[in-house]
Each structure stands twice: as C-alpha cells, then as structure tokens.
Design an enzyme around this catalytic site. Structure first.
Site, PDB file in Angstrom:
ATOM      1  N   ASN A 204       0.868  -1.184   0.000  1.00 12.11           N
ATOM      2  CA  ASN A 204       0.000   0.000   0.000  1.00 12.11           C
ATOM      3  C   ASN A 204       0.902   1.230   0.000  1.00 12.11           C
ATOM      4  OD1 ASN A 204      -1.777   2.073   0.483  1.00 12.11           O
ATOM      5  ND2 ASN A 204      -2.371   1.395   2.533  1.00 12.11           N
TER       6      ASN A 204
ATOM      7  N   LYS B 150       0.140   4.289  -0.224  1.00  4.54           N
ATOM      8  CA  LYS B 150      -0.438   5.490   0.413  1.00  4.54           C
ATOM      9  C   LYS B 150      -0.190   6.722  -0.463  1.00  4.54           C
ATOM     10  CE  LYS B 150      -0.055   3.146   4.813  1.00  4.54           C
ATOM     11  NZ  LYS B 150       0.145   3.187   6.260  1.00  4.54           N
TER      12      LYS B 150
ATOM     13  N   HIS C 248      -9.354   1.525   5.146  1.00  5.91           N
ATOM     14  CA  HIS C 248      -8.048   1.606   5.819  1.00  5.91           C
ATOM     15  C   HIS C 248      -8.184   2.494   7.057  1.00  5.91           C
ATOM     16  CE1 HIS C 248      -3.869   2.545   6.642  1.00  5.91           C
ATOM     17  NE2 HIS C 248      -3.573   1.449   5.968  1.00  5.91           N
TER      18      HIS C 248
ATOM     19  N   GLU D 260      -6.473   4.775   8.163  1.00  6.79           N
ATOM     20  CA  GLU D 260      -6.243   6.208   7.901  1.00  6.79           C
ATOM     21  C   GLU D 260      -7.500   6.850   7.334  1.00  6.79           C
ATOM     22  OE1 GLU D 260      -2.668   5.514   5.656  1.00  6.79           O
ATOM     23  OE2 GLU D 260      -1.685   4.891   7.515  1.00  6.79           O
TER      24      GLU D 260
ATOM     25  N   GLU E 155      -5.260  -4.897  10.569  1.00  6.05           N
ATOM     26  CA  GLU E 155      -4.168  -3.944  10.783  1.00  6.05           C
ATOM     27  C   GLU E 155      -4.385  -3.225  12.108  1.00  6.05           C
ATOM     28  OE1 GLU E 155      -2.218  -2.613   6.903  1.00  6.05           O
ATOM     29  OE2 GLU E 155      -4.036  -1.440   7.015  1.00  6.05           O
TER      30      GLU E 155
ATOM     31  N   GLY F   9       2.964   2.048  10.845  1.00  6.67           N
ATOM     32  CA  GLY F   9       3.946   3.121  10.715  1.00  6.67           C
ATOM     33  C   GLY F   9       4.703   3.408  11.996  1.00  6.67           C
TER      34      GLY F   9
ATOM     35  N   SER G 127       3.694  -2.468  10.178  1.00  7.35           N
ATOM     36  CA  SER G 127       5.145  -2.614  10.352  1.00  7.35           C
ATOM     37  C   SER G 127       5.673  -3.968   9.897  1.00  7.35           C
ATOM     38  CB  SER G 127       5.545  -2.324  11.800  1.00  7.35           C
ATOM     39  OG  SER G 127       5.227  -0.974  12.135  1.00  7.35           O
TER      40      SER G 127
HETATM   41  P1  13P Z   1       3.308   0.191   7.676  1.00 14.03           P
HETATM   42  O1  13P Z   1       3.755  -1.096   7.032  1.00 14.03           O
HETATM   43  O2  13P Z   1       4.083   1.386   7.207  1.00 14.03           O
HETATM   44  O3  13P Z   1       3.217   0.061   9.159  1.00 14.03           O
HETATM   45  O4  13P Z   1       1.804   0.443   7.145  1.00 14.03           O
HETATM   46  C1  13P Z   1       0.872  -0.570   7.244  1.00 14.03           C
HETATM   47  C2  13P Z   1      -0.336  -0.179   6.501  1.00 14.03           C
HETATM   48  O5  13P Z   1      -1.063   0.716   6.902  1.00 14.03           O
HETATM   49  C3  13P Z   1      -0.637  -0.891   5.236  1.00 14.03           C
HETATM   50  O6  13P Z   1      -1.912  -0.598   4.784  1.00 14.03           O
END
Ligand code: 13P
Length: 252
Positions: free
Chosen positions: A10, A12, A96, A98, A168, A174, A214
């Site tokens: 992803n 982003k 997601h 976010e 997740e 992150g 992560s």
């Molecule tokens: P990270 O791998 O940067 O922690 O992000 C995970 C994520 O949100 C994938 O959709």
C-alpha cells in the site's frame, strides 16, 4: 482448503507516475522466481491507470486505495468502482484505518464500499483493526468483530469468499511496533471463527486474512508461518523494491 497467500504494498500518498511505474516494474520483474504467493501494489490514484496499463499482462495485482460507493453523480473529488475498473485495476482497499481516523469513515460507509466493489466485479480488501486505547481497554475482539460484521453487511456467502480481510492493528501502523506473531494469530483465528459463525465453514476456510502494521523483511516469515495469516498489507517497506521483494521472498 489451501489459501494462496497474498501480499500487497500500500503506497499510500507516495510515488509520482514515473516513480510508480519504475517500482511496479522492479517488483514484477522478480515475480517469475517467486511461487505460491500473489503479489500486488496499490499506487496513488494519479498513477493507477499508468501502472495498471503497464502491468496489464503481468502477474502483479494492481489495487486502488479507496473508492466511492455510488456508481456516478455529483460527488466532487470521488471515484467510482467502475472508474477504477476502467483503469485496469482489479482490487480496492476499503476502510483503511487512515480513512477511518483521518477522514471519518464509519463502519457503515465501509460496508457500502465493500458492497459496491463486489457489485463492480472487483476484489475488496477490507481493513479492520483496533486502536491502542481499544487494545488496552481489552476491546480488541469487540471492535474487530463489529468492523467485520458491518463491513460485510448484506454480503452473500458466495461473495464473502471473494473478500480479502486485512487485520491492521492501528498501533502497529507506521510505528515499527509489529504485533507479535501470537497477538496477530489470535485475532486472525478469532476473525475466521466469526466468518464461520456469520456464514459457514466454507467461507471461513476460503477468506484470506492479511496482517498489516510494520511488516518488514525480518518479521514477515514468522507472521506468515501462522496458520491463519494468509498474507500481508505492507506500507513503508513496500516503497522500496529491495525491501518489498525481500518480503515477497519470505519463503526463500
Ligand atoms: P506500515 O507497514 O508502514 O506500518 O503500514 C501498514 C499499513 O497501513 C498498510 O496498509
């Protein structure tokens, strides 16, 4: 039934078109040497068409990061499932954390998007996961059960089998704080049990549940060894061909 693992990067809000094409090409070029795992990338919307077109004949899955649930209309700034299908992308990430946290998407809205993606013939990747406060308050199972149920509201058993669920935990995204393999497996097994209760054993057995948060080359193997972890949704480590390819090669 053996579930084929699926690992999606992803991206982003990263990657200009040229960068996206190059990264997708680097990932695709190694896929011939990797068997038994599906690989995908989710570029930003501005690069979706270019990447999907470039990867038209390759095994690399191309996914959108979001969609709107209506087919068309006066929804400035939004993109329909049909428009995503028109780019050549086949999968859509929905809900997601976010989107939920920063843009206020509710469980109900996410459920409408899942339904729209399925109706449009594409594959939804339904993201769910608890925050740190919810985990500390011992609400993890309640939260993910509700998100799963509402995310799949009105979805038939046959269609549910096509859905990919991504667990997740928000506190692991992150942050560099990956869930332990035991923490992740516990929630994945619970989610599979929920699918069995809401639908049947066939659905529970068929649905692939990815872990996200992560995921890195050095922790992917342990996660993928868990019986109910069927893949990964990778953020930061998917922005670099070397680390994403190392993740895809977790078996080697
Ligand atoms: P990270 O791998 O940067 O922690 O992000 C995970 C994520 O949100 C994938 O959709």
């Amino acid at each position: 039934m053996a579930r084929t693992p699926i690992i999606i990067g992803n991206w982003k809000m990263h990657m200009l078109v040229g960068e996206a094409l190059e990264l997708a090409r680097s990932v695709r070029n190694v896929l011939g040497g990797i068997s038994g795992v599906e690989a995908g990338v989710a570029p930003p919307l501005t690069a979706l068409h270019a990447v999907a077109k470039q990867e038209h004949d390759s095994k690399l899955i191309v996914a959108a990061q979001n969609c709107h649930f209506e087919a068309q209309g006066a929804f400035t700034g939004e993109v329909s499932v049909k428009m995503i299908a028109d780019t050549g992308a086949s999968h859509v990430i929905v809900g997601h954390s976010e989107r939920r946290q920063i843009f206020g998407e509710s469980d109900e809205l996410v459920g409408k998007k899942v339904t729209a993606v399925l109706a449009g013939g594409l594959t939804p990747v339904l993201c769910i996961g608890e925050t740190l406060a919810q985990r500390e308050a011992k609400q993890t199972f309640d939260v993910v059960a509700r998100q799963l149920q509402r995310g799949l509201a009105g979805v038939s058993a046959n269609n549910a089998k096509r859905v990919i669920v991504a667990y997740e935990p928000v506190w692991a995204i992150g942050t560099g704080k990956v869930a332990t393999t035991a923490q992740a497996q516990e929630v994945h097994a619970f989610l599979r049990g929920q699918l069995g209760e809401h639908y049947d054993a066939g659905v529970a057995d068929a649905v692939r549940i990815q872990y996200g948060g992560s995921v890195k080359p050095d922790n992917v193997k342990g996660l993928m060894a868990q019986p109910d972890i069927d893949g990964a949704l990778v953020g930061g480590a998917s922005l670099n061909a070397e680390s994403f390819v190392a993740i895809l090669k977790y078996r080697q």
